[in-house]
Design an enzyme around this catalytic site. Structure first.
Site, PDB file in Angstrom:
ATOM      1  N   SER A  49       0.849  -1.191   0.000  1.00 54.85           N
ATOM      2  CA  SER A  49       0.000   0.000   0.000  1.00 54.85           C
ATOM      3  C   SER A  49       0.888   1.245   0.000  1.00 54.85           C
ATOM      4  O   SER A  49       2.095   1.159   0.262  1.00 54.85           O
ATOM      5  CB  SER A  49      -0.903   0.001   1.246  1.00 54.85           C
ATOM      6  OG  SER A  49      -0.114   0.204   2.406  1.00 54.85           O
ATOM      7  N   ASP A  84      -0.660  -1.426  -4.129  1.00 53.89           N
ATOM      8  CA  ASP A  84      -2.050  -1.650  -3.719  1.00 53.89           C
ATOM      9  C   ASP A  84      -2.705  -0.295  -3.441  1.00 53.89           C
ATOM     10  O   ASP A  84      -2.157   0.528  -2.697  1.00 53.89           O
ATOM     11  CB  ASP A  84      -2.028  -2.517  -2.445  1.00 53.89           C
ATOM     12  CG  ASP A  84      -3.409  -2.940  -1.999  1.00 53.89           C
ATOM     13  OD1 ASP A  84      -4.293  -3.149  -2.860  1.00 53.89           O
ATOM     14  OD2 ASP A  84      -3.609  -3.080  -0.769  1.00 53.89           O
ATOM     15  N   HIS A 177     -12.595  -3.739   3.739  1.00 52.84           N
ATOM     16  CA  HIS A 177     -11.275  -3.986   4.335  1.00 52.84           C
ATOM     17  C   HIS A 177     -11.413  -4.125   5.844  1.00 52.84           C
ATOM     18  O   HIS A 177     -12.316  -3.549   6.445  1.00 52.84           O
ATOM     19  CB  HIS A 177     -10.338  -2.804   4.045  1.00 52.84           C
ATOM     20  CG  HIS A 177      -9.936  -2.675   2.608  1.00 52.84           C
ATOM     21  ND1 HIS A 177     -10.129  -1.533   1.880  1.00 52.84           N
ATOM     22  CD2 HIS A 177      -9.336  -3.550   1.772  1.00 52.84           C
ATOM     23  CE1 HIS A 177      -9.656  -1.703   0.652  1.00 52.84           C
ATOM     24  NE2 HIS A 177      -9.177  -2.925   0.556  1.00 52.84           N
TER      25      HIS A 177
HETATM   26  P1  13P Z   1      -8.016  -7.024   4.306  1.00 59.59           P
HETATM   27  O1  13P Z   1      -7.097  -6.193   5.119  1.00 59.59           O
HETATM   28  O2  13P Z   1      -9.427  -6.893   4.770  1.00 59.59           O
HETATM   29  O3  13P Z   1      -7.569  -8.432   4.194  1.00 59.59           O
HETATM   30  O4  13P Z   1      -8.012  -6.403   2.828  1.00 59.59           O
HETATM   31  C1  13P Z   1      -6.820  -6.394   2.104  1.00 59.59           C
HETATM   32  C2  13P Z   1      -6.974  -5.670   0.821  1.00 59.59           C
HETATM   33  O5  13P Z   1      -8.004  -5.690   0.192  1.00 59.59           O
HETATM   34  C3  13P Z   1      -5.813  -4.922   0.316  1.00 59.59           C
HETATM   35  O6  13P Z   1      -6.129  -4.158  -0.778  1.00 59.59           O
END
Ligand code: 13P
Length: 288
Positions: A49, A84, A177
């Site tokens: 991310s 991400d 998320h």
């Molecule tokens: P989670 O943290 O809910 O597993 O989601 C991860 C995600 O979608 C990263 O883009």
């Protein structure tokens, strides 16, 4: 070997399984994910991310670490290094830093602006041999301070973005998320089917918020064309639990239990175990 994610996802779509995207946060995370996927012979996408990239001191550091670690560990499964929920500028930064895949998340813009920016990044990514994911319909929950409402994507808008030449598409289908609330309604398979119908059979779909979705819903989503599932929170939870148990048992005070190589070992092992459990559900073992 670091590769872009297009081919592994096309194979997953054809083979009716999903490639895991495991998000990474540091060296231990990266090592655990790579070791688990190598052992299971699963292709993998390492998600980074914007916030995790900054935490690890920048995308250049991440790319250098992942490339070197892949080599030093003798990893043989295909590995994609993927931005991400990238910003527009973040996408360019990652292409330059040597990422093999990027996601541009323009879901918080108007559809016109999302289309315009995605189109530009598709061109830049493909010129560099980098695969690209786009997003339509915000994913709910909170990630790196960005709060989404968990709306279901409009299939017409998905088609507009799909037609820009993106390699895979994230579309909101009620997924969020983080930890799912008790009263979560579950995934909207009607929305998923309607999106698939509009965008056509050849474009892999991405399911964000993969932590905590019941196994039957995961399998149904895969049967309807989901080929990539993102997992972040569950790895954080198992790491935190294993580390907490180690400290609460007073093990950091026994001998040299405070040595980070010992202190972080149970958490690192917990990540390996959780990755393998996800791979078993996603069906990506022995698909490398
Ligand atoms: P989670 O943290 O809910 O597993 O989601 C991860 C995600 O979608 C990263 O883009």
């Amino acid at each position: 070997m670091l590769v872009n994610a297009k081919e592994m996802l096309q194979k997953a779509l054809a083979g009716h399984y999903a490639v895991p995207q495991f998000n990474i946060n540091n060296l231990e995370w990266t090592k655990s994910v790579l070791l688990a996927c190598e052992e299971a012979k699963s292709p993998v996408i390492l998600g980074v991310s914007m916030g995790a990239g900054k935490y690890m001191t920048g995308f250049k550091t991440v790319a250098a670490m992942v490339k070197a670690m892949d080599e030093e560990l003798g990893i043989t499964v295909p590995v994609a290094l993927h931005l991400d929920h990238g910003t527009f500028e973040g996408g360019y930064d990652c292409i330059k830093a040597g990422f093999t895949s990027i996601m541009f998340d323009g879901s918080h813009y108007s559809i016109e602006e999302n289309v315009e920016k995605t189109k530009e990044l598709v061109k830049a990514a493909h010129e560099a041999g980098v695969s690209i994911e786009a997003e339509v319909g915000a994913i709910g929950g909170e990630e790196d301070g960005v709060v989404g409402m968990g709306e279901c994507a409009d299939p017409e808008e998905c088609k507009r973005v799909a037609d820009l030449g993106v390699d895979f598409l994230a579309a909101g289908i009620g997924n969020i998320h983080g930890i799912y609330p008790e009263n979560w309604a579950g995934l909207s398979f009607d929305t998923l089917a309607a999106i698939k119908e509009k965008i056509g059979a050849d474009l892999p779909l991405v399911l964000h918020g993969g932590s905590g979705i019941p196994e039957d819903q995961i399998k149904k989503a895969i049967s309807l064309g989901v080929s990539k599932i993102n997992v972040n929170t569950e790895l954080q939870l198992v790491f935190a639990k294993a580390t907490r148990e180690y400290v609460e048992a007073g093990k950091d005070k026994q001998g040299k239990g405070y040595d980070p190589r010992k202190l972080l070992a149970p958490g690192a092992q917990a990540i390996i175990d959780e990755c393998k459990a996800k791979i078993a559900v996603f069906g990506s073992a022995n698909k490398a």
